[in-house]
Write an enzyme that holds these catalytic residues in place. Structure first.
Site: not given
Ligand code: GLA
Length: 384
Positions: A34, A126, A172, A221
Protein backbone atom coordinates in the site's frame (compact mmCIF):
# COMPACT_ATOMS: atom_id res chain seq x y z
CA UNK A 1 -28.13 -8.74 -15.13
CA UNK A 2 -30.50 -6.16 -13.73
CA UNK A 3 -28.17 -3.18 -14.09
CA UNK A 4 -27.44 -3.90 -17.76
CA UNK A 5 -31.20 -4.16 -18.45
CA UNK A 6 -31.62 -0.79 -16.78
CA UNK A 7 -28.91 0.80 -18.93
CA UNK A 8 -30.40 -0.79 -22.04
CA UNK A 9 -33.85 0.54 -21.18
CA UNK A 10 -32.43 3.99 -20.49
CA UNK A 11 -30.71 4.13 -23.92
CA UNK A 12 -33.99 3.24 -25.67
CA UNK A 13 -35.96 5.75 -23.63
CA UNK A 14 -33.47 8.57 -23.97
CA UNK A 15 -32.14 8.09 -27.53
CA UNK A 16 -34.66 5.72 -29.13
CA UNK A 17 -32.03 3.05 -29.74
CA UNK A 18 -30.65 -0.06 -28.09
CA UNK A 19 -26.98 0.30 -27.13
CA UNK A 20 -24.49 -0.84 -29.76
CA UNK A 21 -22.26 -2.13 -26.99
CA UNK A 22 -21.92 -2.43 -23.24
CA UNK A 23 -18.46 -2.23 -21.68
CA UNK A 24 -17.60 -3.01 -18.09
CA UNK A 25 -14.55 -2.64 -15.84
CA UNK A 26 -14.10 -3.76 -12.22
CA UNK A 27 -12.93 -1.99 -9.10
CA UNK A 28 -10.08 -3.46 -7.06
CA UNK A 29 -8.99 -4.31 -3.58
CA UNK A 30 -5.30 -4.38 -2.67
CA UNK A 31 -3.96 -7.24 -0.54
CA UNK A 32 -0.48 -5.87 0.17
CA UNK A 33 1.88 -3.13 -1.08
CA UNK A 34 0.00 0.00 0.00
CA UNK A 35 1.27 3.40 -1.14
CA UNK A 36 3.93 1.51 -3.01
CA UNK A 37 2.95 1.94 -6.67
CA UNK A 38 4.24 5.53 -6.87
CA UNK A 39 7.41 4.34 -5.11
CA UNK A 40 7.98 1.89 -7.99
CA UNK A 41 7.72 -1.29 -5.89
CA UNK A 42 5.47 -4.36 -6.01
CA UNK A 43 1.72 -4.37 -5.31
CA UNK A 44 -0.78 -7.23 -4.96
CA UNK A 45 -4.25 -6.11 -6.04
CA UNK A 46 -7.31 -8.18 -6.98
CA UNK A 47 -10.01 -7.06 -9.42
CA UNK A 48 -13.34 -7.40 -7.60
CA UNK A 49 -16.83 -8.49 -8.62
CA UNK A 50 -18.13 -4.93 -8.58
CA UNK A 51 -17.84 -2.91 -11.75
CA UNK A 52 -18.82 0.11 -13.79
CA UNK A 53 -21.06 -0.62 -16.79
CA UNK A 54 -21.41 1.74 -19.73
CA UNK A 55 -23.99 1.34 -22.50
CA UNK A 56 -23.14 3.20 -25.69
CA UNK A 57 -24.95 4.48 -28.78
CA UNK A 58 -22.50 5.82 -31.42
CA UNK A 59 -23.27 9.10 -33.23
CA UNK A 60 -21.69 11.04 -36.11
CA UNK A 61 -21.72 14.24 -34.08
CA UNK A 62 -18.40 15.28 -32.54
CA UNK A 63 -19.77 15.19 -29.00
CA UNK A 64 -19.87 12.93 -25.98
CA UNK A 65 -23.31 12.95 -24.36
CA UNK A 66 -22.82 11.32 -20.97
CA UNK A 67 -25.43 10.33 -18.46
CA UNK A 68 -24.47 9.19 -14.96
CA UNK A 69 -27.47 7.10 -13.99
CA UNK A 70 -26.46 6.82 -10.33
CA UNK A 71 -26.25 10.60 -10.02
CA UNK A 72 -29.19 11.46 -12.29
CA UNK A 73 -26.95 13.95 -14.16
CA UNK A 74 -25.99 14.58 -17.76
CA UNK A 75 -23.03 16.34 -19.41
CA UNK A 76 -22.30 17.14 -23.05
CA UNK A 77 -18.62 17.44 -24.05
CA UNK A 78 -17.40 18.70 -27.42
CA UNK A 79 -14.64 16.43 -28.71
CA UNK A 80 -12.71 19.36 -30.17
CA UNK A 81 -12.86 21.31 -26.93
CA UNK A 82 -11.71 18.68 -24.44
CA UNK A 83 -8.85 20.94 -23.30
CA UNK A 84 -11.42 22.62 -21.07
CA UNK A 85 -12.50 20.02 -18.49
CA UNK A 86 -16.27 19.91 -17.85
CA UNK A 87 -17.73 21.60 -14.78
CA UNK A 88 -19.20 18.37 -13.37
CA UNK A 89 -16.46 16.51 -11.49
CA UNK A 90 -17.82 13.07 -12.48
CA UNK A 91 -17.66 13.91 -16.22
CA UNK A 92 -13.91 14.56 -15.99
CA UNK A 93 -13.22 10.80 -15.77
CA UNK A 94 -14.74 9.83 -19.15
CA UNK A 95 -13.77 13.25 -20.57
CA UNK A 96 -10.18 12.79 -19.41
CA UNK A 97 -9.97 9.37 -21.02
CA UNK A 98 -11.20 10.77 -24.36
CA UNK A 99 -8.66 13.59 -24.00
CA UNK A 100 -5.75 11.21 -23.25
CA UNK A 101 -6.65 8.90 -26.15
CA UNK A 102 -6.93 11.77 -28.63
CA UNK A 103 -3.69 13.24 -27.38
CA UNK A 104 -2.11 9.90 -28.21
CA UNK A 105 -3.48 10.16 -31.75
CA UNK A 106 -6.23 7.54 -31.33
CA UNK A 107 -9.63 8.08 -32.89
CA UNK A 108 -12.42 8.84 -30.42
CA UNK A 109 -15.86 8.73 -32.01
CA UNK A 110 -18.85 10.73 -30.84
CA UNK A 111 -21.21 8.80 -28.61
CA UNK A 112 -24.12 8.85 -26.27
CA UNK A 113 -23.50 6.84 -23.17
CA UNK A 114 -25.25 6.03 -19.96
CA UNK A 115 -23.30 4.44 -17.14
CA UNK A 116 -23.76 3.12 -13.63
CA UNK A 117 -21.56 1.34 -11.13
CA UNK A 118 -21.78 -1.31 -8.44
CA UNK A 119 -18.42 -0.15 -7.04
CA UNK A 120 -19.16 2.00 -3.99
CA UNK A 121 -17.98 5.56 -4.67
CA UNK A 122 -15.12 7.12 -2.67
CA UNK A 123 -14.64 3.91 -0.66
CA UNK A 124 -11.08 3.01 -1.64
CA UNK A 125 -12.18 0.38 -4.18
CA UNK A 126 -11.17 2.37 -7.27
CA UNK A 127 -14.54 3.40 -8.59
CA UNK A 128 -12.74 6.13 -10.62
CA UNK A 129 -10.40 3.70 -12.32
CA UNK A 130 -13.35 1.45 -13.16
CA UNK A 131 -15.20 4.35 -14.83
CA UNK A 132 -12.06 5.28 -16.77
CA UNK A 133 -11.38 1.74 -17.93
CA UNK A 134 -15.00 1.04 -18.91
CA UNK A 135 -15.02 4.15 -21.11
CA UNK A 136 -11.57 3.32 -22.50
CA UNK A 137 -12.92 -0.07 -23.63
CA UNK A 138 -15.95 1.58 -25.24
CA UNK A 139 -13.83 4.21 -27.05
CA UNK A 140 -11.48 1.48 -28.25
CA UNK A 141 -14.28 -0.67 -29.63
CA UNK A 142 -15.95 2.24 -31.44
CA UNK A 143 -12.65 3.69 -32.66
CA UNK A 144 -11.64 0.41 -34.32
CA UNK A 145 -8.14 0.41 -32.85
CA UNK A 146 -6.69 -1.89 -30.21
CA UNK A 147 -4.11 -1.40 -27.47
CA UNK A 148 -2.78 -3.90 -24.91
CA UNK A 149 -4.65 -3.56 -21.56
CA UNK A 150 -1.56 -2.15 -19.81
CA UNK A 151 -1.30 0.63 -22.42
CA UNK A 152 -4.94 1.53 -21.90
CA UNK A 153 -4.39 1.51 -18.14
CA UNK A 154 -1.46 3.95 -18.54
CA UNK A 155 -3.61 6.29 -20.64
CA UNK A 156 -6.35 6.18 -17.99
CA UNK A 157 -3.77 6.95 -15.30
CA UNK A 158 -2.62 9.89 -17.43
CA UNK A 159 -6.24 11.09 -17.64
CA UNK A 160 -6.52 10.98 -13.87
CA UNK A 161 -3.12 12.67 -13.28
CA UNK A 162 -3.39 15.41 -15.87
CA UNK A 163 -7.11 15.92 -16.44
CA UNK A 164 -8.79 15.07 -13.14
CA UNK A 165 -5.74 16.31 -11.20
CA UNK A 166 -5.18 13.34 -8.87
CA UNK A 167 -1.55 12.27 -8.78
CA UNK A 168 -2.31 8.53 -8.45
CA UNK A 169 -0.01 5.63 -9.33
CA UNK A 170 -0.76 2.84 -11.82
CA UNK A 171 -2.17 0.14 -9.49
CA UNK A 172 -5.90 0.85 -9.79
CA UNK A 173 -6.11 1.24 -13.56
CA UNK A 174 -3.83 -1.77 -13.98
CA UNK A 175 -5.99 -4.01 -11.78
CA UNK A 176 -9.16 -2.87 -13.53
CA UNK A 177 -7.59 -3.52 -16.96
CA UNK A 178 -5.80 -6.80 -16.26
CA UNK A 179 -7.94 -8.50 -13.57
CA UNK A 180 -8.10 -12.31 -13.62
CA UNK A 181 -10.95 -14.44 -12.31
CA UNK A 182 -9.97 -16.22 -9.11
CA UNK A 183 -6.47 -14.70 -8.95
CA UNK A 184 -4.52 -11.92 -7.31
CA UNK A 185 -2.09 -9.92 -9.46
CA UNK A 186 1.52 -9.21 -8.56
CA UNK A 187 2.63 -6.05 -10.38
CA UNK A 188 6.13 -4.65 -10.58
CA UNK A 189 5.25 -0.96 -10.79
CA UNK A 190 8.59 -0.03 -12.34
CA UNK A 191 8.93 -2.71 -15.01
CA UNK A 192 5.12 -2.88 -15.48
CA UNK A 193 5.37 -6.66 -15.67
CA UNK A 194 2.97 -8.81 -13.70
CA UNK A 195 1.94 -12.33 -12.90
CA UNK A 196 -1.08 -14.11 -11.44
CA UNK A 197 -0.82 -15.34 -7.86
CA UNK A 198 -3.36 -17.63 -6.24
CA UNK A 199 -4.99 -16.70 -2.99
CA UNK A 200 -4.39 -19.63 -0.55
CA UNK A 201 -6.88 -22.49 -0.93
CA UNK A 202 -9.65 -22.43 1.67
CA UNK A 203 -9.53 -18.65 2.17
CA UNK A 204 -11.81 -15.83 1.07
CA UNK A 205 -11.26 -12.12 0.61
CA UNK A 206 -13.79 -10.13 2.62
CA UNK A 207 -14.23 -6.39 2.13
CA UNK A 208 -15.63 -4.22 4.92
CA UNK A 209 -16.73 -0.67 4.19
CA UNK A 210 -16.55 1.77 7.12
CA UNK A 211 -18.92 4.02 5.13
CA UNK A 212 -16.90 7.08 6.16
CA UNK A 213 -14.68 9.24 4.00
CA UNK A 214 -12.34 11.97 5.20
CA UNK A 215 -12.22 15.11 3.09
CA UNK A 216 -8.47 15.68 3.37
CA UNK A 217 -7.86 12.53 1.30
CA UNK A 218 -6.43 13.89 -1.94
CA UNK A 219 -4.26 16.67 -0.49
CA UNK A 220 -2.82 14.26 2.08
CA UNK A 221 -2.18 11.73 -0.71
CA UNK A 222 -0.18 14.28 -2.71
CA UNK A 223 1.68 15.30 0.46
CA UNK A 224 2.70 11.67 1.12
CA UNK A 225 3.99 11.38 -2.44
CA UNK A 226 6.02 14.55 -2.04
CA UNK A 227 7.51 13.26 1.25
CA UNK A 228 8.60 10.05 -0.49
CA UNK A 229 10.26 12.07 -3.25
CA UNK A 230 11.98 14.21 -0.64
CA UNK A 231 13.30 11.05 1.05
CA UNK A 232 14.76 9.83 -2.25
CA UNK A 233 16.40 13.20 -2.86
CA UNK A 234 18.02 13.26 0.60
CA UNK A 235 19.03 9.59 0.66
CA UNK A 236 20.57 9.78 -2.82
CA UNK A 237 23.35 11.99 -1.42
CA UNK A 238 24.66 8.81 0.27
CA UNK A 239 23.05 6.18 -1.92
CA UNK A 240 23.84 7.35 -5.45
CA UNK A 241 21.81 5.69 -8.16
CA UNK A 242 18.57 5.26 -6.22
CA UNK A 243 15.58 6.45 -8.25
CA UNK A 244 12.74 5.57 -5.90
CA UNK A 245 12.30 4.22 -2.36
CA UNK A 246 11.96 0.80 -3.93
CA UNK A 247 15.72 0.91 -4.47
CA UNK A 248 16.46 1.39 -0.76
CA UNK A 249 17.04 -1.76 1.32
CA UNK A 250 15.81 -1.64 4.92
CA UNK A 251 19.43 -1.94 6.15
CA UNK A 252 20.56 1.04 4.01
CA UNK A 253 17.59 3.02 5.25
CA UNK A 254 18.58 2.33 8.87
CA UNK A 255 22.14 3.43 8.15
CA UNK A 256 21.17 6.76 6.59
CA UNK A 257 18.07 7.54 8.59
CA UNK A 258 19.76 10.58 10.13
CA UNK A 259 19.58 12.41 6.80
CA UNK A 260 15.82 12.66 6.97
CA UNK A 261 13.51 14.99 8.90
CA UNK A 262 11.32 13.05 11.33
CA UNK A 263 8.07 12.89 9.34
CA UNK A 264 9.88 12.12 6.09
CA UNK A 265 11.76 9.32 7.84
CA UNK A 266 8.49 7.91 9.18
CA UNK A 267 6.89 7.87 5.70
CA UNK A 268 9.98 6.38 4.11
CA UNK A 269 10.18 3.66 6.77
CA UNK A 270 6.66 2.55 5.91
CA UNK A 271 7.58 2.34 2.23
CA UNK A 272 10.89 0.48 2.53
CA UNK A 273 9.44 -2.00 5.03
CA UNK A 274 6.24 -2.45 3.01
CA UNK A 275 8.32 -3.16 -0.11
CA UNK A 276 10.04 -5.91 1.83
CA UNK A 277 6.72 -7.19 3.24
CA UNK A 278 5.29 -7.49 -0.25
CA UNK A 279 8.24 -9.58 -1.43
CA UNK A 280 7.90 -11.87 1.59
CA UNK A 281 4.12 -11.91 1.09
CA UNK A 282 4.49 -13.07 -2.50
CA UNK A 283 6.54 -16.07 -1.35
CA UNK A 284 4.03 -16.89 1.40
CA UNK A 285 1.10 -16.72 -1.02
CA UNK A 286 2.93 -19.02 -3.41
CA UNK A 287 3.39 -21.49 -0.53
CA UNK A 288 -0.32 -21.18 0.32
CA UNK A 289 0.57 -19.83 3.78
CA UNK A 290 -2.55 -17.87 4.74
CA UNK A 291 -1.53 -17.45 8.37
CA UNK A 292 1.88 -16.03 7.46
CA UNK A 293 0.39 -13.69 4.87
CA UNK A 294 -2.24 -12.52 7.36
CA UNK A 295 0.45 -11.47 9.83
CA UNK A 296 1.93 -9.25 7.12
CA UNK A 297 -1.48 -7.69 6.45
CA UNK A 298 -1.79 -6.86 10.15
CA UNK A 299 1.71 -5.35 10.18
CA UNK A 300 0.85 -3.33 7.09
CA UNK A 301 -2.15 -1.82 8.83
CA UNK A 302 -0.12 -0.84 11.89
CA UNK A 303 2.45 0.79 9.62
CA UNK A 304 -0.18 2.71 7.63
CA UNK A 305 -1.72 3.85 10.91
CA UNK A 306 1.39 4.77 12.88
CA UNK A 307 4.04 5.65 10.28
CA UNK A 308 2.23 6.68 7.11
CA UNK A 309 -0.70 8.13 9.09
CA UNK A 310 -3.41 7.47 6.52
CA UNK A 311 -5.85 5.59 8.76
CA UNK A 312 -8.74 7.01 10.79
CA UNK A 313 -10.58 5.86 13.95
CA UNK A 314 -13.29 4.05 11.97
CA UNK A 315 -10.77 2.07 9.88
CA UNK A 316 -8.84 1.23 13.05
CA UNK A 317 -12.05 0.05 14.74
CA UNK A 318 -13.00 -2.14 11.77
CA UNK A 319 -9.51 -3.67 11.63
CA UNK A 320 -9.25 -4.23 15.40
CA UNK A 321 -12.64 -5.93 15.46
CA UNK A 322 -11.74 -8.20 12.53
CA UNK A 323 -8.38 -9.21 13.96
CA UNK A 324 -10.08 -10.60 17.08
CA UNK A 325 -12.60 -12.74 15.22
CA UNK A 326 -12.22 -16.48 14.63
CA UNK A 327 -11.18 -17.43 11.11
CA UNK A 328 -9.56 -14.07 10.35
CA UNK A 329 -5.94 -14.43 9.19
CA UNK A 330 -5.32 -10.73 8.64
CA UNK A 331 -7.06 -7.37 8.27
CA UNK A 332 -5.97 -3.93 7.16
CA UNK A 333 -7.14 -0.78 5.47
CA UNK A 334 -6.98 -0.96 1.66
CA UNK A 335 -6.40 1.77 -0.92
CA UNK A 336 -5.30 5.30 -0.16
CA UNK A 337 -6.86 5.40 3.36
CA UNK A 338 -8.66 8.23 5.20
CA UNK A 339 -11.84 6.19 5.35
CA UNK A 340 -13.25 3.67 2.90
CA UNK A 341 -12.69 -0.06 3.15
CA UNK A 342 -10.67 -2.73 4.88
CA UNK A 343 -9.57 -6.01 3.32
CA UNK A 344 -9.67 -9.22 5.34
CA UNK A 345 -8.26 -12.66 4.59
CA UNK A 346 -10.71 -15.10 6.15
CA UNK A 347 -11.12 -18.87 6.38
CA UNK A 348 -13.61 -19.72 3.60
CA UNK A 349 -15.97 -21.59 5.93
CA UNK A 350 -16.07 -18.75 8.44
CA UNK A 351 -17.09 -15.82 6.22
CA UNK A 352 -20.80 -15.77 7.19
CA UNK A 353 -20.22 -15.62 10.94
CA UNK A 354 -17.24 -13.30 10.44
CA UNK A 355 -19.26 -10.78 8.43
CA UNK A 356 -22.11 -10.68 10.94
CA UNK A 357 -19.87 -10.37 13.97
CA UNK A 358 -17.71 -7.74 12.27
CA UNK A 359 -20.67 -5.53 11.36
CA UNK A 360 -22.05 -5.85 14.90
CA UNK A 361 -18.73 -5.01 16.58
CA UNK A 362 -18.11 -2.09 14.24
CA UNK A 363 -21.56 -0.70 15.00
CA UNK A 364 -20.95 -1.09 18.71
CA UNK A 365 -17.56 0.61 18.59
CA UNK A 366 -18.50 3.52 16.33
CA UNK A 367 -22.29 3.80 16.27
CA UNK A 368 -22.06 3.45 12.48
CA UNK A 369 -23.50 0.97 10.03
CA UNK A 370 -20.72 -0.66 7.98
CA UNK A 371 -21.08 -2.99 5.01
CA UNK A 372 -19.37 -6.34 4.66
CA UNK A 373 -19.19 -8.60 1.64
CA UNK A 374 -17.24 -11.58 0.35
CA UNK A 375 -15.43 -10.65 -2.80
CA UNK A 376 -14.72 -12.85 -5.82
CA UNK A 377 -11.57 -12.08 -7.80
CA UNK A 378 -12.82 -11.12 -11.25
CA UNK A 379 -11.77 -10.61 -14.86
CA UNK A 380 -10.63 -7.19 -16.03
CA UNK A 381 -12.25 -4.61 -18.33
CA UNK A 382 -14.17 -6.06 -21.27
CA UNK A 383 -16.91 -5.61 -23.82
CA UNK A 384 -19.91 -7.71 -22.83
C1 GLA B 1 -4.95 5.11 -4.50
C2 GLA B 1 -4.15 5.40 -5.77
C3 GLA B 1 -3.21 4.25 -6.11
C4 GLA B 1 -2.35 3.84 -4.89
C5 GLA B 1 -3.23 3.68 -3.65
C6 GLA B 1 -2.42 3.44 -2.40
O1 GLA B 1 -5.81 4.03 -4.72
O2 GLA B 1 -5.01 5.62 -6.86
O3 GLA B 1 -2.41 4.58 -7.21
O4 GLA B 1 -1.33 4.76 -4.69
O5 GLA B 1 -4.06 4.81 -3.43
O6 GLA B 1 -1.75 2.23 -2.45
Amino acid sequence: MELIDKLDARCRERWGQAPALVACAPGRVNLLGEHIDYNAGFVLPVAIDRATYVAVVPTDEPTLTLEALDLGEEAVLALNDLEHPPAQAWARYPGGVAWALRERGLEVRGLRAVYASTVPRAAGLSSSASVEMAFAMAFQQLGGWSLPPMELALLCQRAENKYVGVNCGIMDQFASACGQAGQALLLDCRALTWEKVSVPAGTAIVIANTCVRRELGSSAYNERRAQCEEAVRLLSTRLPGIRALRDVAVSDFERHLGLLPEKVAQRARHVVEECERTQVGEALLKQGDAAGFGVLMNECHASLRDLYEVSCPELDAMVAAAQQLPGCYGARLTGAGFGGCTVNLVEAGATGAFGEALAARYAKATGLQGEVYVCQASAGARIL
